[in-house]
Design a protein around this motif. Structure first.
Motif, short mmCIF file in Angstrom:
data_model
loop_
_atom_site.label_atom_id
_atom_site.label_comp_id
_atom_site.label_asym_id
_atom_site.label_seq_id
_atom_site.Cartn_x
_atom_site.Cartn_y
_atom_site.Cartn_z
N ALA A 1 38.60 51.49 65.66
CA ALA A 1 39.76 50.58 65.66
C ALA A 1 39.31 49.15 65.32
CB ALA A 1 40.45 50.60 67.01
N TYR A 2 38.16 48.71 65.85
CA TYR A 2 37.66 47.38 65.54
C TYR A 2 37.28 47.26 64.07
CZ TYR A 2 37.59 46.23 70.47
OH TYR A 2 37.95 45.97 71.76
N LEU A 3 36.69 48.29 63.54
CA LEU A 3 36.32 48.29 62.14
C LEU A 3 37.57 48.19 61.26
CD1 LEU A 3 34.13 48.53 59.99
CD2 LEU A 3 34.38 51.01 60.13
N ILE A 4 38.59 48.96 61.59
CA ILE A 4 39.84 48.93 60.82
C ILE A 4 40.49 47.55 60.93
CG2 ILE A 4 42.20 49.84 60.76
CD1 ILE A 4 40.96 52.58 61.52
N LEU A 5 40.53 46.99 62.14
CA LEU A 5 41.11 45.65 62.31
C LEU A 5 40.33 44.60 61.54
CD1 LEU A 5 42.09 45.60 66.09
CD2 LEU A 5 43.62 45.49 64.12
N ALA B 1 39.78 40.24 57.82
CA ALA B 1 39.18 39.76 56.56
C ALA B 1 40.23 39.16 55.62
CB ALA B 1 38.41 40.88 55.89
N PRO B 2 41.37 39.83 55.39
CA PRO B 2 42.38 39.20 54.53
C PRO B 2 42.94 37.90 55.09
CG PRO B 2 42.80 41.55 54.72
CD PRO B 2 41.73 41.21 55.71
N ILE B 3 43.11 37.82 56.39
CA ILE B 3 43.61 36.58 57.00
C ILE B 3 42.59 35.46 56.81
CG2 ILE B 3 44.16 35.45 59.19
CD1 ILE B 3 45.48 38.11 60.05
N ARG C 1 40.32 35.19 54.48
CA ARG C 1 40.28 34.84 53.06
C ARG C 1 41.46 33.94 52.70
NH1 ARG C 1 38.96 38.71 48.04
NH2 ARG C 1 39.74 37.36 46.39
N ASP C 2 42.63 34.30 53.20
CA ASP C 2 43.83 33.53 52.91
C ASP C 2 43.73 32.13 53.50
OD1 ASP C 2 46.42 33.21 51.86
OD2 ASP C 2 47.33 33.72 53.79
N MET C 3 43.28 32.01 54.73
CA MET C 3 43.18 30.72 55.40
C MET C 3 42.07 29.85 54.83
SD MET C 3 45.67 30.69 57.46
CE MET C 3 45.32 29.26 58.47
N SER C 4 41.06 30.45 54.21
CA SER C 4 39.93 29.68 53.72
C SER C 4 40.15 29.08 52.34
CB SER C 4 38.68 30.56 53.67
OG SER C 4 38.76 31.46 52.57
N ALA C 5 41.25 29.36 51.69
CA ALA C 5 41.55 28.87 50.34
C ALA C 5 40.57 29.42 49.31
CB ALA C 5 41.61 27.35 50.31
N TYR C 6 40.01 30.59 49.57
CA TYR C 6 39.08 31.21 48.62
C TYR C 6 39.76 31.45 47.27
CZ TYR C 6 36.18 34.67 46.30
OH TYR C 6 35.44 35.34 45.38
N ASP C 7 40.93 32.07 47.30
CA ASP C 7 41.61 32.39 46.04
C ASP C 7 42.01 31.12 45.28
OD1 ASP C 7 41.38 35.15 46.41
OD2 ASP C 7 43.24 35.24 47.57
N ALA C 8 42.45 30.11 46.01
CA ALA C 8 42.80 28.84 45.37
C ALA C 8 41.56 28.21 44.74
CB ALA C 8 43.44 27.89 46.37
N GLY C 9 40.44 28.28 45.44
CA GLY C 9 39.19 27.74 44.91
C GLY C 9 38.75 28.45 43.64
N ALA D 1 48.20 31.25 45.22
CA ALA D 1 46.93 31.79 45.69
C ALA D 1 46.92 31.73 47.21
CB ALA D 1 45.76 30.99 45.11
N GLY D 2 47.27 32.83 47.84
CA GLY D 2 47.34 32.86 49.29
C GLY D 2 48.44 31.94 49.79
N LYS D 3 48.10 31.01 50.66
CA LYS D 3 49.08 30.07 51.21
C LYS D 3 49.25 28.83 50.33
CE LYS D 3 48.44 31.31 56.03
NZ LYS D 3 49.78 31.69 56.40
N TRP D 4 48.68 28.84 49.15
CA TRP D 4 48.65 27.67 48.29
C TRP D 4 49.31 27.95 46.94
CZ3 TRP D 4 47.12 23.52 50.91
CH2 TRP D 4 46.35 23.73 52.06
#
Length: 134
Positions: free
Chosen positions: A3-7, A13-15, A17-25, A122-125
């Motif tokens: 369950a921890y692995l799935i979470l 991981a997607p959260i 990535r989204d919060m880090s502005a990776y896609d926007a970068g 790109a994510g939240k941006w």
């Protein structure tokens, strides 16, 4: 354990990535050139945008507020250490990329002068571009 692995893989991981502005970068890195000015508007300043794009991103602030925002020297208690730029100081002699927090799209379009072109989300941006004006 499963369950921890799935979470971790499917939720955390997607959260992150989204919060880090990776896609926007990555988007900024793909479209920016040497003469490009990168700015951000709204939301929390995405520190990782500079890391992932390779371009210093300046947070846009209201005209006249830079004096109030400048830190009082360097100390452990200093705030607003991130680079910023007043909205009326956006250069006209450079291509500009604006990385705008999704919830601030309408205020950005109303407040920031110039002809901005939507590039992508790109994510939240939301990423806008503005060519230099000669």
């Amino acid at each position: 354990v499963a369950a921890y692995l799935i979470l971790t893989v499917w939720v955390a991981a997607p959260i992150c990535r989204d919060m880090s502005a990776y896609d926007a970068g990555q988007a900024v890195r793909n479209i920016a050139r040497e003469d490009t000015c990168v700015v951000t508007y709204g939301g929390q300043y995405p520190v990782s945008l500079t890391y992932y794009s390779g371009y210093e991103a300046k947070r846009l602030v209201a005209p006249g507020s830079s004096v109030r925002l400048k830190p009082d020297g360097i100390s452990w208690n200093a705030t607003n250490m991130m680079p910023f730029m007043e909205t009326d100081k956006i250069p006209n002699d450079k291509n500009v990329i604006a990385v705008v927090y999704k919830d601030e799209k309408d205020p950005f379009e109303a407040a920031i002068f110039g002809h901005w072109t939507y590039y992508r989300c790109a994510g939240k941006w939301i990423i806008y571009t503005r060519p230099r004006s000669l």
